[in-house]
Design a protein around this motif. Structure first.
Motif, PDB file in Angstrom:
ATOM      1  N   SER A 183      40.237  13.200 -12.050  1.00 16.42           N
ATOM      2  CA  SER A 183      40.118  14.660 -11.998  1.00 16.42           C
ATOM      3  C   SER A 183      38.737  15.077 -11.502  1.00 16.42           C
ATOM      4  CB  SER A 183      40.408  15.289 -13.368  1.00 16.42           C
ATOM      5  OG  SER A 183      39.487  14.827 -14.322  1.00 16.42           O
ATOM      6  N   GLU A 184      37.694  14.305 -11.820  1.00 11.56           N
ATOM      7  CA  GLU A 184      36.347  14.616 -11.335  1.00 11.56           C
ATOM      8  C   GLU A 184      36.290  14.445  -9.823  1.00 11.56           C
ATOM      9  OE1 GLU A 184      32.263  15.660 -11.373  1.00 11.56           O
ATOM     10  OE2 GLU A 184      33.869  15.960 -12.808  1.00 11.56           O
ATOM     11  N   LEU A 185      36.884  13.358  -9.316  1.00 14.62           N
ATOM     12  CA  LEU A 185      36.938  13.135  -7.880  1.00 14.62           C
ATOM     13  C   LEU A 185      37.707  14.261  -7.206  1.00 14.62           C
ATOM     14  CD1 LEU A 185      36.488  11.432  -5.336  1.00 14.62           C
ATOM     15  CD2 LEU A 185      38.552  10.167  -5.934  1.00 14.62           C
ATOM     16  N   ASN A 186      38.832  14.636  -7.784  1.00 15.20           N
ATOM     17  CA  ASN A 186      39.632  15.721  -7.223  1.00 15.20           C
ATOM     18  C   ASN A 186      38.842  17.027  -7.207  1.00 15.20           C
ATOM     19  OD1 ASN A 186      41.862  14.200  -6.657  1.00 15.20           O
ATOM     20  ND2 ASN A 186      42.897  14.660  -8.572  1.00 15.20           N
ATOM     21  N   ARG A 187      38.069  17.292  -8.256  1.00 20.71           N
ATOM     22  CA  ARG A 187      37.277  18.515  -8.315  1.00 20.71           C
ATOM     23  C   ARG A 187      36.266  18.553  -7.175  1.00 20.71           C
ATOM     24  NH1 ARG A 187      32.583  20.153  -9.584  1.00 20.71           N
ATOM     25  NH2 ARG A 187      31.843  18.164 -10.352  1.00 20.71           N
ATOM     26  N   ILE A 188      35.583  17.427  -6.933  1.00 16.89           N
ATOM     27  CA  ILE A 188      34.596  17.355  -5.856  1.00 16.89           C
ATOM     28  C   ILE A 188      35.272  17.579  -4.508  1.00 16.89           C
ATOM     29  CG2 ILE A 188      33.033  15.793  -4.614  1.00 16.89           C
ATOM     30  CD1 ILE A 188      32.456  14.494  -7.379  1.00 16.89           C
ATOM     31  N   LEU A 189      36.394  16.897  -4.283  1.00 14.11           N
ATOM     32  CA  LEU A 189      37.099  17.032  -3.010  1.00 14.11           C
ATOM     33  C   LEU A 189      37.647  18.445  -2.823  1.00 14.11           C
ATOM     34  CD1 LEU A 189      39.010  13.625  -2.922  1.00 14.11           C
ATOM     35  CD2 LEU A 189      36.963  14.264  -1.645  1.00 14.11           C
ATOM     36  N   VAL A 190      38.161  19.042  -3.905  1.00 15.14           N
ATOM     37  CA  VAL A 190      38.695  20.402  -3.822  1.00 15.14           C
ATOM     38  C   VAL A 190      37.585  21.388  -3.489  1.00 15.14           C
ATOM     39  CG1 VAL A 190      39.666  22.281  -5.208  1.00 15.14           C
ATOM     40  CG2 VAL A 190      40.726  20.031  -5.253  1.00 15.14           C
ATOM     41  N   GLU A 191      36.429  21.244  -4.116  1.00 14.57           N
ATOM     42  CA  GLU A 191      35.311  22.143  -3.839  1.00 14.57           C
ATOM     43  C   GLU A 191      34.869  22.040  -2.379  1.00 14.57           C
ATOM     44  OE1 GLU A 191      32.153  21.397  -6.609  1.00 14.57           O
ATOM     45  OE2 GLU A 191      33.244  22.255  -8.294  1.00 14.57           O
ATOM     46  N   GLU A 192      34.775  20.813  -1.874  1.00 13.26           N
ATOM     47  CA  GLU A 192      34.378  20.633  -0.474  1.00 13.26           C
ATOM     48  C   GLU A 192      35.414  21.234   0.470  1.00 13.26           C
ATOM     49  OE1 GLU A 192      33.598  16.522   0.321  1.00 13.26           O
ATOM     50  OE2 GLU A 192      31.925  16.440  -1.080  1.00 13.26           O
ATOM     51  N   ARG A 193      36.685  20.942   0.202  1.00  6.73           N
ATOM     52  CA  ARG A 193      37.758  21.439   1.077  1.00  6.73           C
ATOM     53  C   ARG A 193      37.856  22.956   1.009  1.00  6.73           C
ATOM     54  NH1 ARG A 193      42.242  19.622   4.128  1.00  6.73           N
ATOM     55  NH2 ARG A 193      42.742  21.559   5.197  1.00  6.73           N
ATOM     56  N   LEU A 194      37.720  23.522  -0.190  1.00  8.58           N
ATOM     57  CA  LEU A 194      37.787  24.966  -0.346  1.00  8.58           C
ATOM     58  C   LEU A 194      36.633  25.650   0.392  1.00  8.58           C
ATOM     59  CD1 LEU A 194      39.343  27.297  -1.588  1.00  8.58           C
ATOM     60  CD2 LEU A 194      37.987  27.017  -3.667  1.00  8.58           C
ATOM     61  N   THR A 195      35.447  25.069   0.308  1.00 11.25           N
ATOM     62  CA  THR A 195      34.292  25.611   1.027  1.00 11.25           C
ATOM     63  C   THR A 195      34.550  25.604   2.533  1.00 11.25           C
ATOM     64  OG1 THR A 195      32.793  24.853  -0.704  1.00 11.25           O
ATOM     65  CG2 THR A 195      31.822  25.324   1.449  1.00 11.25           C
ATOM     66  N   GLN A 196      35.092  24.496   3.052  1.00 10.73           N
ATOM     67  CA  GLN A 196      35.417  24.413   4.474  1.00 10.73           C
ATOM     68  C   GLN A 196      36.472  25.457   4.856  1.00 10.73           C
ATOM     69  OE1 GLN A 196      36.747  20.417   5.119  1.00 10.73           O
ATOM     70  NE2 GLN A 196      34.706  19.538   4.953  1.00 10.73           N
ATOM     71  N   ASP A 197      37.522  25.567   4.034  1.00  7.47           N
ATOM     72  CA  ASP A 197      38.606  26.510   4.333  1.00  7.47           C
ATOM     73  C   ASP A 197      38.113  27.961   4.309  1.00  7.47           C
ATOM     74  OD1 ASP A 197      40.335  24.411   4.641  1.00  7.47           O
ATOM     75  OD2 ASP A 197      41.318  24.662   2.691  1.00  7.47           O
TER      76      ASP A 197
END
Length: 191
Positions: free
Chosen positions: A132-146
Protein backbone atom coordinates in the motif's frame (compact mmCIF):
# COMPACT_ATOMS: atom_id res chain seq x y z
CA UNK A 1 28.91 6.48 -31.34
CA UNK A 2 30.39 8.20 -28.28
CA UNK A 3 28.27 11.29 -28.94
CA UNK A 4 25.11 9.16 -28.81
CA UNK A 5 26.10 7.24 -25.66
CA UNK A 6 23.90 7.53 -22.57
CA UNK A 7 26.94 7.61 -20.29
CA UNK A 8 29.16 10.63 -19.95
CA UNK A 9 32.51 10.30 -21.66
CA UNK A 10 35.57 12.53 -21.68
CA UNK A 11 39.23 12.72 -22.64
CA UNK A 12 41.81 14.65 -20.58
CA UNK A 13 45.43 15.35 -21.35
CA UNK A 14 48.24 14.21 -19.03
CA UNK A 15 47.69 17.27 -16.80
CA UNK A 16 43.98 16.51 -16.35
CA UNK A 17 42.74 19.25 -18.69
CA UNK A 18 39.54 18.33 -20.53
CA UNK A 19 40.09 17.99 -24.29
CA UNK A 20 36.83 16.30 -25.39
CA UNK A 21 33.43 15.60 -23.79
CA UNK A 22 30.28 13.97 -25.16
CA UNK A 23 26.74 15.44 -24.83
CA UNK A 24 25.80 13.04 -21.99
CA UNK A 25 28.78 14.30 -19.96
CA UNK A 26 27.66 17.89 -20.54
CA UNK A 27 24.09 17.05 -19.49
CA UNK A 28 25.35 15.36 -16.32
CA UNK A 29 27.51 18.33 -15.33
CA UNK A 30 25.27 21.15 -16.56
CA UNK A 31 28.05 22.76 -18.59
CA UNK A 32 28.31 23.16 -22.35
CA UNK A 33 31.24 21.55 -24.12
CA UNK A 34 32.63 25.03 -24.79
CA UNK A 35 32.65 25.74 -21.06
CA UNK A 36 34.46 22.46 -20.29
CA UNK A 37 37.08 22.10 -23.03
CA UNK A 38 40.42 23.49 -21.83
CA UNK A 39 39.37 23.50 -18.16
CA UNK A 40 40.83 21.19 -15.49
CA UNK A 41 38.65 18.14 -14.81
CA UNK A 42 39.07 18.87 -11.09
CA UNK A 43 36.41 21.59 -11.39
CA UNK A 44 33.83 18.78 -11.30
CA UNK A 45 35.23 17.11 -8.19
CA UNK A 46 34.41 18.08 -4.61
CA UNK A 47 36.76 20.25 -2.62
CA UNK A 48 38.47 17.36 -0.84
CA UNK A 49 39.83 16.18 -4.22
CA UNK A 50 41.46 19.52 -5.01
CA UNK A 51 45.15 20.40 -4.80
CA UNK A 52 47.58 17.73 -3.59
CA UNK A 53 44.90 15.03 -3.25
CA UNK A 54 43.94 15.46 -6.90
CA UNK A 55 47.59 15.27 -8.01
CA UNK A 56 48.14 12.09 -5.96
CA UNK A 57 44.98 10.61 -7.48
CA UNK A 58 46.20 11.33 -11.03
CA UNK A 59 49.64 9.88 -10.22
CA UNK A 60 48.08 6.63 -8.95
CA UNK A 61 45.95 6.35 -12.07
CA UNK A 62 49.07 6.75 -14.25
CA UNK A 63 50.88 4.06 -12.24
CA UNK A 64 47.94 1.62 -12.36
CA UNK A 65 47.01 2.61 -15.95
CA UNK A 66 43.41 3.01 -14.81
CA UNK A 67 40.94 3.17 -11.96
CA UNK A 68 37.24 2.80 -11.30
CA UNK A 69 35.11 3.66 -8.33
CA UNK A 70 32.43 5.88 -6.90
CA UNK A 71 32.97 9.60 -6.43
CA UNK A 72 30.83 12.64 -5.72
CA UNK A 73 30.86 15.32 -8.38
CA UNK A 74 29.78 18.92 -8.47
CA UNK A 75 27.64 20.28 -11.30
CA UNK A 76 27.56 23.84 -12.64
CA UNK A 77 25.02 24.87 -9.98
CA UNK A 78 27.33 23.60 -7.23
CA UNK A 79 25.07 20.64 -6.44
CA UNK A 80 26.75 17.42 -5.41
CA UNK A 81 25.87 14.15 -7.16
CA UNK A 82 27.18 10.56 -6.96
CA UNK A 83 28.72 8.94 -10.02
CA UNK A 84 30.73 5.87 -10.99
CA UNK A 85 33.95 6.73 -12.79
CA UNK A 86 35.92 4.36 -14.99
CA UNK A 87 39.27 5.86 -15.97
CA UNK A 88 42.01 4.58 -18.21
CA UNK A 89 45.41 6.15 -18.66
CA UNK A 90 46.97 5.81 -22.11
CA UNK A 91 50.74 6.47 -21.90
CA UNK A 92 52.43 8.74 -24.45
CA UNK A 93 54.98 7.54 -26.95
CA UNK A 94 58.49 6.75 -25.76
CA UNK A 95 59.95 9.14 -28.31
CA UNK A 96 58.59 12.17 -26.50
CA UNK A 97 60.67 14.11 -23.97
CA UNK A 98 60.93 11.93 -20.81
CA UNK A 99 60.82 15.02 -18.59
CA UNK A 100 57.34 16.05 -19.71
CA UNK A 101 54.01 14.46 -18.90
CA UNK A 102 52.55 12.73 -21.93
CA UNK A 103 49.62 10.50 -22.57
CA UNK A 104 45.98 11.07 -21.83
CA UNK A 105 43.06 9.86 -19.73
CA UNK A 106 39.77 8.49 -21.03
CA UNK A 107 36.80 8.38 -18.72
CA UNK A 108 33.28 7.01 -18.58
CA UNK A 109 30.91 8.53 -16.04
CA UNK A 110 27.71 6.82 -14.90
CA UNK A 111 25.20 8.96 -13.01
CA UNK A 112 24.16 7.20 -9.78
CA UNK A 113 21.43 9.62 -8.66
CA UNK A 114 18.54 7.49 -9.93
CA UNK A 115 20.11 4.37 -8.44
CA UNK A 116 20.44 6.11 -5.08
CA UNK A 117 16.81 7.25 -5.17
CA UNK A 118 15.65 3.72 -5.98
CA UNK A 119 17.83 2.31 -3.20
CA UNK A 120 16.26 4.75 -0.73
CA UNK A 121 12.78 3.80 -1.93
CA UNK A 122 13.51 0.07 -1.65
CA UNK A 123 15.05 0.58 1.79
CA UNK A 124 11.99 2.53 2.90
CA UNK A 125 9.65 -0.13 1.51
CA UNK A 126 11.67 -2.88 3.14
CA UNK A 127 11.13 -1.17 6.47
CA UNK A 128 7.40 -0.74 5.99
CA UNK A 129 6.99 -3.91 3.95
CA UNK A 130 3.81 -2.52 2.52
CA UNK A 131 2.43 -2.75 -0.99
CA UNK A 132 0.00 0.00 0.00
CA UNK A 133 2.94 2.37 0.64
CA UNK A 134 4.34 1.63 -2.82
CA UNK A 135 0.90 2.15 -4.33
CA UNK A 136 0.55 5.48 -2.49
CA UNK A 137 3.87 6.73 -3.91
CA UNK A 138 2.98 5.60 -7.43
CA UNK A 139 -0.54 7.07 -7.18
CA UNK A 140 0.81 10.43 -6.02
CA UNK A 141 3.31 10.56 -8.88
CA UNK A 142 0.74 9.50 -11.48
CA UNK A 143 -1.90 11.89 -10.12
CA UNK A 144 0.58 14.78 -10.24
CA UNK A 145 1.41 13.93 -13.87
CA UNK A 146 -2.28 13.61 -14.80
CA UNK A 147 -3.16 16.95 -13.16
CA UNK A 148 -0.34 18.73 -15.02
CA UNK A 149 -1.42 17.15 -18.30
CA UNK A 150 -5.06 18.10 -17.66
CA UNK A 151 -4.06 21.69 -16.90
CA UNK A 152 -2.10 21.93 -20.15
CA UNK A 153 -4.92 20.46 -22.23
CA UNK A 154 -7.66 22.17 -20.17
CA UNK A 155 -9.36 18.91 -19.21
CA UNK A 156 -10.74 17.56 -15.95
CA UNK A 157 -9.30 14.89 -13.67
CA UNK A 158 -11.44 12.66 -11.47
CA UNK A 159 -10.25 10.65 -8.47
CA UNK A 160 -12.10 7.66 -7.04
CA UNK A 161 -11.36 6.89 -3.39
CA UNK A 162 -12.27 3.44 -2.12
CA UNK A 163 -12.22 2.86 1.62
CA UNK A 164 -11.72 -0.72 2.76
CA UNK A 165 -13.30 -1.09 6.17
CA UNK A 166 -11.07 -2.36 8.95
CA UNK A 167 -8.14 -2.68 6.54
CA UNK A 168 -5.67 -1.25 9.05
CA UNK A 169 -6.72 -3.67 11.77
CA UNK A 170 -6.51 -6.55 9.29
CA UNK A 171 -2.97 -5.45 8.37
CA UNK A 172 -1.97 -5.17 12.03
CA UNK A 173 -3.54 -8.49 13.02
CA UNK A 174 -2.46 -10.68 10.08
CA UNK A 175 0.51 -8.80 8.66
CA UNK A 176 1.33 -6.94 5.47
CA UNK A 177 1.26 -10.05 3.28
CA UNK A 178 -2.45 -10.59 3.97
CA UNK A 179 -3.12 -6.86 3.56
CA UNK A 180 -1.28 -6.83 0.24
CA UNK A 181 -3.26 -9.88 -0.93
CA UNK A 182 -6.53 -8.11 0.01
CA UNK A 183 -5.50 -4.97 -1.88
CA UNK A 184 -4.59 -6.95 -4.98
CA UNK A 185 -7.84 -8.94 -4.91
CA UNK A 186 -9.91 -5.75 -4.53
CA UNK A 187 -7.96 -4.14 -7.38
CA UNK A 188 -8.74 -7.12 -9.62
CA UNK A 189 -12.43 -6.85 -8.73
CA UNK A 190 -12.47 -3.14 -9.55
CA UNK A 191 -10.77 -3.73 -12.89
Amino acid sequence: LANAAAQGMFICDALGVLRWVNPAFCALCGYTSQELIGRPSSLLLPLFMQGDSYEEFRLRIRQWQGWDGELNGRNKLGESFPFWLTLQYIPGSEQEDPGTLTGFYTGIVTDLRTSRQLEECVLHLSRTGSLSELNRILVEERLTQDIRQAERSRQLVAVLHVDLRRFRSLNEKFGYAVGDWLLMSQLQRLQ
